[in-house]
Design an enzyme around this catalytic site. Structure first.
Site, PDB file in Angstrom:
ATOM      1  CG  ASP A  35      -0.427  -0.324   2.658  1.00 42.85           C
ATOM      2  OD1 ASP A  35       0.447   0.706   2.817  1.00 42.85           O
ATOM      3  OD2 ASP A  35      -0.677  -1.204   3.224  1.00 42.85           O
TER       4      ASP A  35
ATOM      5  CE  LYS B 180      -5.273  -0.705   4.156  1.00 43.62           C
ATOM      6  NZ  LYS B 180      -4.715  -1.296   5.477  1.00 43.62           N
TER       7      LYS B 180
ATOM      8  CG  MET C 275      -2.819   7.292  11.540  1.00 44.30           C
ATOM      9  SD  MET C 275      -3.732   5.728  11.500  1.00 44.30           S
ATOM     10  CE  MET C 275      -3.078   5.169  13.167  1.00 44.30           C
TER      11      MET C 275
HETATM   12  N1  SAH Z   1       2.684   0.821  10.850  1.00 42.67           N
HETATM   13  C1  SAH Z   1       3.083   2.289  10.639  1.00 42.67           C
HETATM   14  C2  SAH Z   1       1.938   3.155  11.100  1.00 42.67           C
HETATM   15  C3  SAH Z   1       0.956   2.785  10.365  1.00 42.67           C
HETATM   16  S1  SAH Z   1      -0.180   4.264  10.711  1.00 42.67           S
HETATM   17  C4  SAH Z   1       4.563   2.292  11.515  1.00 42.67           C
HETATM   18  O1  SAH Z   1       5.007   1.444  12.517  1.00 42.67           O
HETATM   19  O2  SAH Z   1       5.179   3.464  11.265  1.00 42.67           O
HETATM   20  C5  SAH Z   1       0.080   5.382   9.622  1.00 42.67           C
HETATM   21  C6  SAH Z   1       0.656   6.553  10.313  1.00 42.67           C
HETATM   22  O3  SAH Z   1       1.985   6.582  10.454  1.00 42.67           O
HETATM   23  C7  SAH Z   1       0.451   8.099   9.212  1.00 42.67           C
HETATM   24  O4  SAH Z   1      -0.710   8.760   9.761  1.00 42.67           O
HETATM   25  C8  SAH Z   1       1.587   8.954  10.308  1.00 42.67           C
HETATM   26  O5  SAH Z   1       1.074   9.477  11.431  1.00 42.67           O
HETATM   27  C9  SAH Z   1       2.714   7.784  10.489  1.00 42.67           C
HETATM   28  N2  SAH Z   1       3.734   8.024   9.372  1.00 42.67           N
HETATM   29  C10 SAH Z   1       4.142   6.662   8.858  1.00 42.67           C
HETATM   30  N3  SAH Z   1       5.169   7.246   7.902  1.00 42.67           N
HETATM   31  C11 SAH Z   1       5.498   8.305   8.147  1.00 42.67           C
HETATM   32  C12 SAH Z   1       6.381   9.344   7.764  1.00 42.67           C
HETATM   33  N4  SAH Z   1       7.269   8.954   6.761  1.00 42.67           N
HETATM   34  N5  SAH Z   1       6.389  10.582   8.187  1.00 42.67           N
HETATM   35  C13 SAH Z   1       5.593  10.878   9.214  1.00 42.67           C
HETATM   36  N6  SAH Z   1       4.508  10.292   9.813  1.00 42.67           N
HETATM   37  C14 SAH Z   1       4.506   8.925   9.001  1.00 42.67           C
END
Ligand code: SAH
Length: 264
Positions: free
Chosen positions: A48, A69, A183
Site C-alpha cells: 500500500d 490506502k 494519524m
Molecule cells: N505501521 C506504521 C504506522 C501506520 S499508521 C509504522 O509503524 O510506522 C500511519 C501513520 O504513521 C501515519 O498517519 C503517520 O502518522 C505515521 N507515518 C508513517 N510514515 C510516516 C512518515 N514517513 N512521516 C510521518 N509520519 C509517518
C-alpha cells in the site's frame, strides 16, 4: 535462513506462506535485511502507499498487488486484503505483505495475522522500523532522553474526537513524558485541546513532522497552545510529538532534506 516454507516445488502439495514485512518509515535504507531477503523470494507482493515503492525493486520476480490506502480511505477493504493474502498463499505462493513502518504498530498487521492464523496459513512477522520512533529521530528528537523523558506513549489520533476515541487523556497528559501521535493531522485541534484540558502545560514543546525520513520531510516546532496556527501546511502522513524532548531538535538536527524547514 530457515527454508521450510519456501519449497513450493511440489505441485500436489503447495505450501504458501505470507510474510508480513515492515518496510520502515520511508527512507528505503531502513528496510531490514530479512525484509529485503523475503522480497527477493516473493512470488507476490501486496503493498500500500505507506511503504516506499522503491522497495518493490527488491522483488524482481514478484507480481504486485496494490491495495493502497489513502488517509481515512481504505481503497481495498481490510477483509478483501485478508482474502487476497489467503488466496495467494493457498495457491502455493510466497507472499510478502509489505507494510509501512512496523506491521504491528497501528498497521492492522495484527488483524491480517489473525486472519491467516484462522485460515491455517503459515506466516511470519518481519518487524520494521516504526515511524513512531524513526520520524522523530530524523528530526533530531529522541523519544526518550535521560533526565528529560523516561516514558513514551504511541497513540492513534485517528477519530480522536473525545467522543469517538476512548483515550485516557488524563494519563497521557500527566503520566507520560513523551506522547507520539500517529494519524493525528485531521484531528489535531481535538488532540491539542484534549491534552490542554487534561492538564498538559500550554508551554510544552511540540513538533509536527510530515513525510519524515524522506527528502520531502517537513518539521514544524512550536508550543502546545500555538501549534494549530502553524500547522496549516502539514498534511498526512505526519507524526505529532508532545514533550520536552522536542527541545533537543534545535541541537540534534542532523538530517537535512532538500526542502526547507517550514518554521522553527
Ligand atoms: N505501521 C506504521 C504506522 C501506520 S499508521 C509504522 O509503524 O510506522 C500511519 C501513520 O504513521 C501515519 O498517519 C503517520 O502518522 C505515521 N507515518 C508513517 N510514515 C510516516 C512518515 N514517513 N512521516 C510521518 N509520519 C509517518
Amino acid at each position: 535462513m530457515d527454508e521450510k516454507y519456501c519449497t513450493n516445488d511440489d505441485p500436489d502439495q503447495p505450501t504458501g506462506i505470507v510474510y508480513l514485512v515492515g518496510g520502515g518509515p520511508g527512507d528505503p535504507g531502513l528496510l531490514t535485511l530479512r525484509g529485503r531477503d523475503y522480497l527477493g523470494r516473493a512470488d507476490v507482493v501486496v503493498y500500500d502507499r505507506l511503504a516506499n515503492n522503491q522497495l518493490l525493486d527488491y522483488a524482481p520476480r514478484a507480481h504486485f498487488i496494490d491495495v493502497g490506502k489513502a488517509a481515512d480511505h481504505h481503497t481495498v477493504p481490510q477483509d478483501q486484503i485478508n482474502e487476497i493474502l489467503i488466496r495467494e498463499a493457498r495457491h502455493g505462493k510466497i507472499v510478502v505483505r509489505l507494510k509501512g513502518g512496523d506491521p504491528f504498530v497501528f498497521g492492522r498487521g495484527g488483524e491480517e495475522a489473525q486472519a491467516l492464523a484462522e485460515a491455517g496459513i503459515p506466516f511470519e512477522i518481519v518487524p520494521g522500523v516504526t515511524s513512531a520512533i524513526a520520524v522523530p529521530a530524523y528530526a533530531g528528537i529522541p523519544v526518550t532522553h535521560r533526565g528529560i523523558a523516561n516514558s513514551v506513549a504511541f497513540v492513534t489520533g485517528h477519530c480522536a474526537g473525545p467522543d469517538t476515541l476512548d483515550l485516557n487523556w488524563q494519563a497521557l497528559a500527566q503520566g507520560v513524558d513523551t506522547v507520539v501521535f500517529l494519524m493525528g493531522v485531521h484531528n489535531l485541534s481535538s488532540i491539542v485541546s484534549s491534552m490542554l484540558q487534561a492538564g498538559r502545560s500550554q508551554d510544552t514543546p511540540v513538533a509536527l513532522i510530515e513525510q519524515g525520513t524522506l527528502p520531502e520531510q517537513k518539521v514544524v516546532v512550536g508550543k502546545l497552545d500555538g501549534i494549530l496556527d502553524q500547522a496549516a501546511e502539514i498534511k498526512p502522513p505526519a507524526i505529532f510529538i508532545v514533550g520536552e524532548v522536542v527541545n533537543l531538535h534545535s541541537i540534534l538536527t542532523w538530517f537535512h532534506p532538500e526542502t526547507e524547514l517550514v518554521s522553527e
